[in-house]
Design a protein around this motif. Structure first.
Motif: not given
Length: 167
Positions: A139-144
């Motif tokens: 998993t690679v998440r986009v950060q706010k």
């Protein structure tokens, strides 16, 4: 924290299909732009033709021991047309991940600045996807924090602007 789309689902950009980033907050929006923070918030429409400077940044969090290359680009829909990736709008970043044998460069930001000619009624959106990865199941998440899109019109149609490319 992790960023999510209009449906509330967190992004996993470790995918070869682009995920379009929703922008749910506006710091300033002049009358030549149309954008909703609740519905189709990945789209920005310009109401006046001209040359626009586009600035974007996407911060990702690589959650495992995974060498990962993120790639982002501007997707453009001319008024009445369909979305296509625009040349010369790509940016990439590389991370090694945060799990397994150690903590590496897992929290990475990619950046872009460039100019686009847009017509009245044209839409743009920012797509992010996997360019390359050791493990596509991680998993690679986009950060706010650190993810943003800024547009500034620098010339109306008929005014002079200089856009120079290396190719």
């Amino acid at each position: 924290g992790n960023h999510s789309n209009d449906a509330g689902t967190e992004y996993n950009v470790n995918d070869t299909t682009a995920k379009y980033i929703c922008f749910k907050n506006e710091q300033k929006k002049d009358s030549i732009y149309t954008h909703s923070t609740s519905s189709s918030s990945e789209e920005v429409t310009v109401t006046e033709a001209g040359t626009y400077m586009i600035f974007y940044a996407v911060r990702t969090d690589n959650l495992d021991d995974n060498r990962f290359v993120a790639e982002a680009a501007i997707y453009h829909q001319p008024s009445g047309g369909s979305y296509t990736e625009r040349d010369y709008t790509r940016a990439t970043s590389y991370s090694r991940g945060s799990g397994g044998s150690g903590v590496y460069d897992f929290d990475i930001q990619l950046n872009f600045a460039g100019a686009l000619e847009l017509g009245a009624g044209d839409k743009i959106k920012l797509g992010v996807k996997q360019n390359d990865a050791d493990d596509s199941s991680d998993t690679v998440r986009v950060q706010k924090d650190g993810t943003m899109l800024t547009m500034v019109r620098v010339a109306k149609t008929g005014n002079k602007a200089s856009i120079i490319s290396v190719s």
